[in-house]
Design a protein around this motif. Structure first.
Motif, PDB file in Angstrom:
ATOM      1  N   GLY A 159       0.754  -1.261   0.109  1.00  0.00           N
ATOM      2  CA  GLY A 159      -0.001   0.099   0.017  1.00  0.00           C
ATOM      3  C   GLY A 159       0.691   1.269  -0.054  1.00  0.00           C
ATOM      4  N   TRP A 160       2.142   1.242  -0.236  1.00  0.00           N
ATOM      5  CA  TRP A 160       2.995   2.368  -0.203  1.00  0.00           C
ATOM      6  C   TRP A 160       2.617   3.574  -1.178  1.00  0.00           C
ATOM      7  CZ3 TRP A 160       5.356   4.272  -4.645  1.00  0.00           C
ATOM      8  CH2 TRP A 160       5.200   3.358  -5.886  1.00  0.00           C
ATOM      9  N   ALA A 161       1.776   3.250  -2.193  1.00  0.00           N
ATOM     10  CA  ALA A 161       1.536   4.220  -2.966  1.00  0.00           C
ATOM     11  C   ALA A 161       0.220   5.067  -2.814  1.00  0.00           C
ATOM     12  CB  ALA A 161       1.261   3.857  -4.725  1.00  0.00           C
ATOM     13  N   ILE A 219      -0.013   3.183 -11.203  1.00  0.00           N
ATOM     14  CA  ILE A 219      -1.121   1.819 -11.289  1.00  0.00           C
ATOM     15  C   ILE A 219      -0.540   1.117 -12.384  1.00  0.00           C
ATOM     16  CG2 ILE A 219      -3.366   1.813 -11.985  1.00  0.00           C
ATOM     17  CD1 ILE A 219      -3.919   4.368 -10.405  1.00  0.00           C
ATOM     18  N   ALA A 220      -0.106   1.438 -13.439  1.00  0.00           N
ATOM     19  CA  ALA A 220       0.051   0.611 -14.605  1.00  0.00           C
ATOM     20  C   ALA A 220       1.406  -0.245 -14.488  1.00  0.00           C
ATOM     21  CB  ALA A 220       0.232   1.740 -15.839  1.00  0.00           C
ATOM     22  N   VAL A 221       2.308   0.388 -13.669  1.00  0.00           N
ATOM     23  CA  VAL A 221       3.544  -0.608 -13.530  1.00  0.00           C
ATOM     24  C   VAL A 221       3.354  -1.386 -12.405  1.00  0.00           C
ATOM     25  CG1 VAL A 221       6.173  -0.405 -13.068  1.00  0.00           C
ATOM     26  CG2 VAL A 221       4.912   1.353 -14.604  1.00  0.00           C
ATOM     27  N   HIS A 225      -4.642  -1.855 -15.154  1.00  0.00           N
ATOM     28  CA  HIS A 225      -5.730  -1.142 -14.857  1.00  0.00           C
ATOM     29  C   HIS A 225      -6.537  -0.596 -15.953  1.00  0.00           C
ATOM     30  CE1 HIS A 225      -8.761   1.087 -12.335  1.00  0.00           C
ATOM     31  NE2 HIS A 225      -8.885  -0.166 -11.826  1.00  0.00           N
ATOM     32  N   ALA A 226      -7.724  -0.534 -16.124  1.00  0.00           N
ATOM     33  CA  ALA A 226      -8.394   0.009 -17.116  1.00  0.00           C
ATOM     34  C   ALA A 226      -8.225   1.398 -17.324  1.00  0.00           C
ATOM     35  CB  ALA A 226      -9.736  -0.314 -17.266  1.00  0.00           C
ATOM     36  N   THR A 227      -8.278   2.031 -16.359  1.00  0.00           N
ATOM     37  CA  THR A 227      -8.082   3.866 -16.289  1.00  0.00           C
ATOM     38  C   THR A 227      -7.026   4.257 -17.305  1.00  0.00           C
ATOM     39  OG1 THR A 227      -6.872   3.664 -14.202  1.00  0.00           O
ATOM     40  CG2 THR A 227      -9.345   4.276 -14.077  1.00  0.00           C
ATOM     41  N   VAL A 228      -5.936   3.343 -17.208  1.00  0.00           N
ATOM     42  CA  VAL A 228      -4.808   3.651 -18.119  1.00  0.00           C
ATOM     43  C   VAL A 228      -5.296   3.863 -19.618  1.00  0.00           C
ATOM     44  CG1 VAL A 228      -2.487   2.592 -19.101  1.00  0.00           C
ATOM     45  CG2 VAL A 228      -3.195   2.178 -16.581  1.00  0.00           C
ATOM     46  N   ALA A 229      -6.351   3.109 -19.953  1.00  0.00           N
ATOM     47  CA  ALA A 229      -6.802   3.297 -21.296  1.00  0.00           C
ATOM     48  C   ALA A 229      -7.236   4.783 -21.692  1.00  0.00           C
ATOM     49  CB  ALA A 229      -8.071   2.493 -21.538  1.00  0.00           C
ATOM     50  N   GLY A 230      -7.652   5.398 -20.413  1.00  0.00           N
ATOM     51  CA  GLY A 230      -8.175   6.993 -20.543  1.00  0.00           C
ATOM     52  C   GLY A 230      -7.079   7.842 -20.909  1.00  0.00           C
ATOM     53  N   VAL A 231      -5.729   7.620 -19.976  1.00  0.00           N
ATOM     54  CA  VAL A 231      -4.545   8.379 -20.481  1.00  0.00           C
ATOM     55  C   VAL A 231      -3.894   8.171 -21.663  1.00  0.00           C
ATOM     56  CG1 VAL A 231      -2.411   8.976 -19.616  1.00  0.00           C
ATOM     57  CG2 VAL A 231      -4.093   8.556 -17.981  1.00  0.00           C
ATOM     58  N   LEU A 232      -4.163   6.710 -22.313  1.00  0.00           N
ATOM     59  CA  LEU A 232      -3.420   6.608 -23.631  1.00  0.00           C
ATOM     60  C   LEU A 232      -4.430   7.053 -24.629  1.00  0.00           C
ATOM     61  CD1 LEU A 232      -2.689   2.845 -23.204  1.00  0.00           C
ATOM     62  CD2 LEU A 232      -1.413   4.680 -23.190  1.00  0.00           C
ATOM     63  N   LEU A 233      -5.862   7.342 -24.469  1.00  0.00           N
ATOM     64  CA  LEU A 233      -6.632   7.907 -25.446  1.00  0.00           C
ATOM     65  C   LEU A 233      -6.353   9.526 -25.347  1.00  0.00           C
ATOM     66  CD1 LEU A 233      -9.724   5.738 -24.806  1.00  0.00           C
ATOM     67  CD2 LEU A 233      -8.509   5.740 -26.930  1.00  0.00           C
ATOM     68  N   LEU A 244      -6.570  -1.374  -5.270  1.00  0.00           N
ATOM     69  CA  LEU A 244      -5.672  -2.343  -6.096  1.00  0.00           C
ATOM     70  C   LEU A 244      -4.643  -3.029  -5.011  1.00  0.00           C
ATOM     71  CD1 LEU A 244      -5.109   0.123  -9.037  1.00  0.00           C
ATOM     72  CD2 LEU A 244      -6.641  -1.933  -8.926  1.00  0.00           C
ATOM     73  N   ALA A 245      -4.120  -2.195  -4.342  1.00  0.00           N
ATOM     74  CA  ALA A 245      -3.181  -2.665  -3.127  1.00  0.00           C
ATOM     75  C   ALA A 245      -3.513  -3.908  -2.370  1.00  0.00           C
ATOM     76  CB  ALA A 245      -2.513  -1.551  -2.546  1.00  0.00           C
ATOM     77  N   PHE A 246      -4.808  -3.923  -1.688  1.00  0.00           N
ATOM     78  CA  PHE A 246      -5.231  -4.879  -0.750  1.00  0.00           C
ATOM     79  C   PHE A 246      -6.337  -5.726  -1.065  1.00  0.00           C
ATOM     80  CE2 PHE A 246      -3.674  -1.140   1.988  1.00  0.00           C
ATOM     81  CZ  PHE A 246      -2.506  -1.792   2.346  1.00  0.00           C
TER      82      PHE A 246
END
Length: 436
Positions: free
Chosen positions: A143-145, A189-191, A243-251, A373-375
């Protein structure tokens, strides 16, 4: 004379056009932040009421379908975190690209402070969390992030409620810092938080993404072409384990910022056009709904609340949000001034920067997402983390309020100065268009 010319001012005012654009963004985010607060309160009250079972049943209700081996039957809470937050990150991506191409971040002298502050505001909270939980085991350290994110909508909502006359330059800095913070968060999140990675789906996602890119580069705005391609890209990224939110940034990164004719006077570029269209949906619908489904945690009364905060996860998050963000942002900003011989703009004080740094400790939307995502949604650490995120954010807001309110009279005078238009050209005299 040479020494005086080498001194660079930070937090100085930009152009009037940039001021108007940022003001409009902040207005929309402030309204969204108010809705975010309401959604959070409703979720907390419902989740801790006699009707709590109804809330959790609604959050966990499954909706969707499975098609061609794709698992698209998700709970409403999952649709909110994976689907609606993709809209949020699409808008964040548009704003980030615009800042780097046509905004303040395109110039090193203006970009260095918010970028350094954002990096400091991510690194120090993460380090503090790890130090507090060093002996907690791999699951806890995962949970560091969580305390690294800043929620701009929540922070601006606090400012709006308190009627703090924060100078335009500091508001712009807060927005820019949060935009860079979002980029770092989505990279984390992606990495660091992929789940059952399926590279073939990620490779397949490049096809609709490439078509979307080709269309927007041709300045085609037809929703019936772009939206299906965006949805297909989202589905394939979702199935890839990233995580699917990465798609938003790529678009968002595919959308051009500048007009083909390179004349902003003829109207906004495509990125700004999409941002105007979608930001109200993101701030007014997507983020509040996510908050509603994510913030609801059964605290279990005062005993449950105190038990949650004794978890080392909670201690790490609260400490990191309050101290980590303040130290990281303030420290990075201070070091930039020392190593580049920069100084604060006239009328500002280091106490203003400290108040802003503490205010940036309001971590909410992305922190809640990273917690899940962490837990995992069913982990007791996730519930404790949610309580800690809410507690740390509230304390950061209260401390920042005390500091910024002490300077409110001074801010009001600066605000009055910024409205003076002695030459009657429609542009306040303090704005220098040469900075554009």
């Amino acid at each position: 004379m040479i020494a005086s010319r080498s001194v660079r001012r930070i937090f100085r005012r930009g152009s009037y056009r940039e001021h108007l654009r940022v003001t409009e963004i902040l207005r929309k985010e402030t309204v969204g932040g108010a809705l975010l607060l309401v959604a959070t309160m409703v979720a907390l009250i419902w989740a801790n009421s006699p009707a709590a079972e109804g809330y959790f049943a609604l959050r966990d209700a499954k909706v969707g379908f499975d098609l061609f081996g794709l698992n698209l039957t998700l709970s409403l809470g999952k649709w909110a975190s994976d689907g609606l937050l993709a809209i949020f990150f699409f808008v964040a991506g548009l704003e980030l690209k615009r800042e780097f191409v046509a905004g303040d971040l395109r110039r090193f002298d203006r970009a260095v402070v918010p970028i350094a502050a954002a990096i400091g505001g991510v690194a120090v909270p993460a380090l503090i969390y790890v130090i507090v939980n060093f002996n907690g085991g791999a699951e806890v350290l995962n949970g560091w992030a969580i305390p690294t994110a800043t929620d701009i909508a929540f922070a601006l909502a606090v400012l709006a409620v308190l009627s703090t006359h924060l100078p335009a330059a500091l508001r712009t800095f807060l927005l820019t810092l949060a935009v860079v913070d979002d980029l770092i968060a989505i990279t984390i999140i992606a990495v660091f938080y992929p789940h059952n990675l399926q590279p073939q789906y990620l490779a397949m996602a490049l096809i609709p993404l490439a078509l979307f890119t080709w269309l927007v580069q041709k300045r085609i705005r037809s929703w019936y072409l772009l939206v299906p391609l965006a949805i297909i890209t989202w589905v394939l990224v979702h199935e890839s384990g990233v995580h699917a939110t990465v798609a938003g940034v790529l678009l968002a990164f595919a959308v051009p910022v500048l007009r083909k004719d390179r004349t902003p006077e003829n109207g906004p570029g495509l990125a700004e056009h999409f941002e105007h269209q979608i930001r109200p949906v993101s701030a007014g619908i997507a983020v509040p709904i996510f908050a509603f489904f994510s913030a609801g945690v059964a605290i279990g009364g005062w005993a449950g609340f105190t038990a949650s905060l004794t978890d080392s996860v909670s201690i790490g998050i609260v400490t990191a949000l309050i101290l980590g963000k303040a130290i990281g942002i303030f420290g990075a900003t201070f070091l930039v001034t020392k190593f580049t011989r920069a100084s604060l703009d006239d009328g500002l004080s280091w106490i203003d920067v400290l108040g802003l740094a503490i205010l940036a400790g309001i971590g909410f939307t992305v922190s809640l997402l990273i917690s899940e995502l962490a837990f995992g949604a069913d982990s007791p650490h996730n519930d404790h983390a949610k309580v800690a995120i809410l507690t740390g954010s509230l304390l950061a807001a209260l401390i920042a309020t005390v500091i910024l309110r002490l300077r409110n009279k001074h801010y009001r005078k600066l605000e009055e100065l910024e409205s003076v238009d002695a030459d009657g050209d429609g542009i306040p005299d303090v704005f220098n268009e040469k900075d554009d």
